[in-house]
Design a protein around this motif. Sequence first.
Motif, mmCIF file in Angstrom:
data_model
loop_
_atom_site.group_PDB
_atom_site.id
_atom_site.type_symbol
_atom_site.label_atom_id
_atom_site.label_comp_id
_atom_site.label_asym_id
_atom_site.label_seq_id
_atom_site.Cartn_x
_atom_site.Cartn_y
_atom_site.Cartn_z
ATOM 1 N N GLY A 306 0.784 -1.234 0.000
ATOM 2 C CA GLY A 306 0.000 0.000 0.000
ATOM 3 C C GLY A 306 0.811 1.277 0.000
ATOM 4 N N GLY A 307 2.020 1.256 0.552
ATOM 5 C CA GLY A 307 2.824 2.469 0.602
ATOM 6 C C GLY A 307 3.237 2.948 -0.775
ATOM 7 N N ALA A 308 3.853 2.068 -1.549
ATOM 8 C CA ALA A 308 4.296 2.446 -2.894
ATOM 9 C C ALA A 308 3.119 2.758 -3.796
ATOM 10 C CB ALA A 308 5.144 1.332 -3.499
ATOM 11 N N LEU A 309 1.999 2.059 -3.606
ATOM 12 C CA LEU A 309 0.847 2.327 -4.456
ATOM 13 C C LEU A 309 0.316 3.738 -4.223
ATOM 14 C CD1 LEU A 309 -1.684 0.136 -5.936
ATOM 15 C CD2 LEU A 309 -2.643 2.026 -4.610
ATOM 16 N N ALA A 310 0.312 4.202 -2.975
ATOM 17 C CA ALA A 310 -0.130 5.567 -2.688
ATOM 18 C C ALA A 310 0.782 6.587 -3.365
ATOM 19 C CB ALA A 310 -0.168 5.803 -1.176
ATOM 20 N N LEU A 311 2.096 6.379 -3.290
ATOM 21 C CA LEU A 311 3.040 7.273 -3.958
ATOM 22 C C LEU A 311 2.825 7.263 -5.471
ATOM 23 C CD1 LEU A 311 6.328 6.334 -2.046
ATOM 24 C CD2 LEU A 311 4.876 8.328 -1.627
ATOM 25 N N MET A 312 2.612 6.080 -6.022
ATOM 26 C CA MET A 312 2.399 5.920 -7.460
ATOM 27 C C MET A 312 1.153 6.667 -7.918
ATOM 28 S SD MET A 312 1.922 2.322 -9.512
ATOM 29 C CE MET A 312 0.221 2.063 -8.992
ATOM 30 N N LEU A 313 0.074 6.554 -7.150
ATOM 31 C CA LEU A 313 -1.171 7.215 -7.515
ATOM 32 C C LEU A 313 -1.040 8.730 -7.449
ATOM 33 C CD1 LEU A 313 -4.146 6.911 -8.283
ATOM 34 C CD2 LEU A 313 -4.694 6.701 -5.846
ATOM 35 N N ALA A 314 -0.373 9.243 -6.414
ATOM 36 C CA ALA A 314 -0.160 10.687 -6.308
ATOM 37 C C ALA A 314 0.675 11.199 -7.475
ATOM 38 C CB ALA A 314 0.518 11.016 -4.979
ATOM 39 N N ALA A 315 1.753 10.486 -7.796
ATOM 40 C CA ALA A 315 2.617 10.917 -8.890
ATOM 41 C C ALA A 315 1.866 10.919 -10.215
ATOM 42 C CB ALA A 315 3.839 9.999 -8.978
ATOM 43 N N ASP A 316 1.079 9.879 -10.459
ATOM 44 C CA ASP A 316 0.321 9.800 -11.708
ATOM 45 C C ASP A 316 -0.668 10.952 -11.814
ATOM 46 O OD1 ASP A 316 -0.434 7.907 -14.087
ATOM 47 O OD2 ASP A 316 -2.350 8.471 -13.185
ATOM 48 N N SER A 317 -1.296 11.320 -10.704
ATOM 49 C CA SER A 317 -2.283 12.406 -10.747
ATOM 50 C C SER A 317 -1.628 13.743 -11.060
ATOM 51 C CB SER A 317 -3.041 12.483 -9.412
ATOM 52 O OG SER A 317 -2.217 12.953 -8.362
ATOM 53 N N PHE A 318 -0.391 13.930 -10.595
ATOM 54 C CA PHE A 318 0.326 15.162 -10.918
ATOM 55 C C PHE A 318 0.737 15.187 -12.383
ATOM 56 C CE2 PHE A 318 1.776 15.220 -6.268
ATOM 57 C CZ PHE A 318 0.831 16.168 -5.916
ATOM 58 N N VAL A 319 1.371 14.121 -12.813
ATOM 59 C CA VAL A 319 1.943 14.079 -14.164
ATOM 60 C C VAL A 319 0.855 14.133 -15.235
ATOM 61 C CG1 VAL A 319 3.261 12.651 -15.781
ATOM 62 C CG2 VAL A 319 4.033 12.888 -13.412
ATOM 63 N N ASN A 320 -0.288 13.497 -14.974
ATOM 64 C CA ASN A 320 -1.372 13.456 -15.958
ATOM 65 C C ASN A 320 -2.465 14.483 -15.701
ATOM 66 O OD1 ASN A 320 -0.509 11.225 -17.757
ATOM 67 N ND2 ASN A 320 -0.599 10.028 -15.875
#
Length: 350
Positions: A306-320
Motif C-alpha cells: 500500500g505504501g508504494a501504491l499511494a506514492l504511485m497514484l499521487a505521482a500519476d495524478s500530478f503528471v497526468n
Amino acid sequence: MAAVKRPLYIAGSGAVTPAGLNAPQTVAAIRAGLSAFEEMLLSEPLGATQVVARIRAHSRLRRTDGQWLVNMAARAIGEALRSGMRVSETTAILLAPPESFRNHPAYADIAPPDFLTAVMSATGQKFHAASRATDGGAAASIGLLERASELVEQQGVEQVLLGGVDSLVNDTDLARLGRAGRLKGADNAQGLVPGEAAAFVRLTRSPEGKAHVHAAIYGVGLAQEQDSVLSERYSQGRALLGALRDAVTGSGPSEPDIDFVISNSNGERYSGWEQLITRPRFYRTRREALATAFPAMTIGDIGAAGGALALMLAADSFVNDYAPGRTAVCELASENGLRAAAVMARMTRR
C-alpha cells in the motif's frame, strides 16, 4: 524523522493488482472508481464465502504462496525498471514484504531473510548490493524514503526501486482476520476486503527527461502507534498526527499547502475512528473539503504494497493533470501500529 535532505523524484512505477496487471491499468481503475471485488468460496468453514480482491492468474503462478508473492514482485519490479534507462546494477531495491508477525504462509516456502534474494533472482537481473528488505508493512516502506534519499546521494546507486508485495487472500490471514471480526461481510459493513498486490516506484535524485511536469517527495514522517488495531483499544491518532507533523517540518510544503490526501485506510471502524480524531488536529487551515483517495475501495487492503501504491497514484495524478491541487500527503498505516506520511508536490520545469 522529517524532511528528506533534498527532494526525491518519482520517475516511474510498476504494479500488479486486482484492478490491473500494470501501473497504468491500476491507476486508471482507481481513478474511475471501479471495483475489483468478488466472492471467494472458503475451505473453512466449508461452503462459506468472503468478499476479496484477487488477481486473476494462471494456477501455475500460484503453486505456492511464496512463489506467488515472488512472481508478483518480480513483475512489478520489471515494469518499474523498464520505465527508465538505467541498468539494474546501479539500482537498489528497498522492499517491504508481509509483516513477520502474521506468519504468512509464503514464509513456509521462503524464509524471510531469503525473500529479497528470491525476488531479485526471479527478475533475472543483478541489483546493487545496498538492496534491502524491511519488516513493518505499508508504513515501513514510506519510512524507507529517507534511506532511499541517502542511497541516491552515494556513488554507485543511481536510482531506487521502493515498494512492497503482499497478499491477504490466504487461509492464514483470512482465519486470523475472521476470528477478530475484521472482515467485511453481511454482518460487518465496516470491515476490510482482503486484497493482494505488488507495487514499486522508481526514485531518482533529479527529474528525468524533458517532461514539463514531475512529482517530487519533500517530507517524510514516521511514528509508532501504541493502540494498534491488534490491541483492545481504539487509536487516539497520536502516531498518525506525529507522522503528519514531522512530514511538513522543513523547507517544503506545509499544512496550509496540502490540497488532497491519499490514504490506505481499509474501511475498518478502527481506521475511520483514527482519521476522525487525527484530521481536525492536523488540518487546521479552513477548507471547503479535503479531497481524499482510498485505493482500497477498488483493490481492497493490499498490506505492505500500500505504501508504494499511494506514492504511485499521487505521482500519476500530478503528471497526468487530474490531481485536485499541487500538493498531496500520503497517509499510511500498518497493522502493527506503524504510521507514516509523505508530502508530495507537482513540480514544473520551463
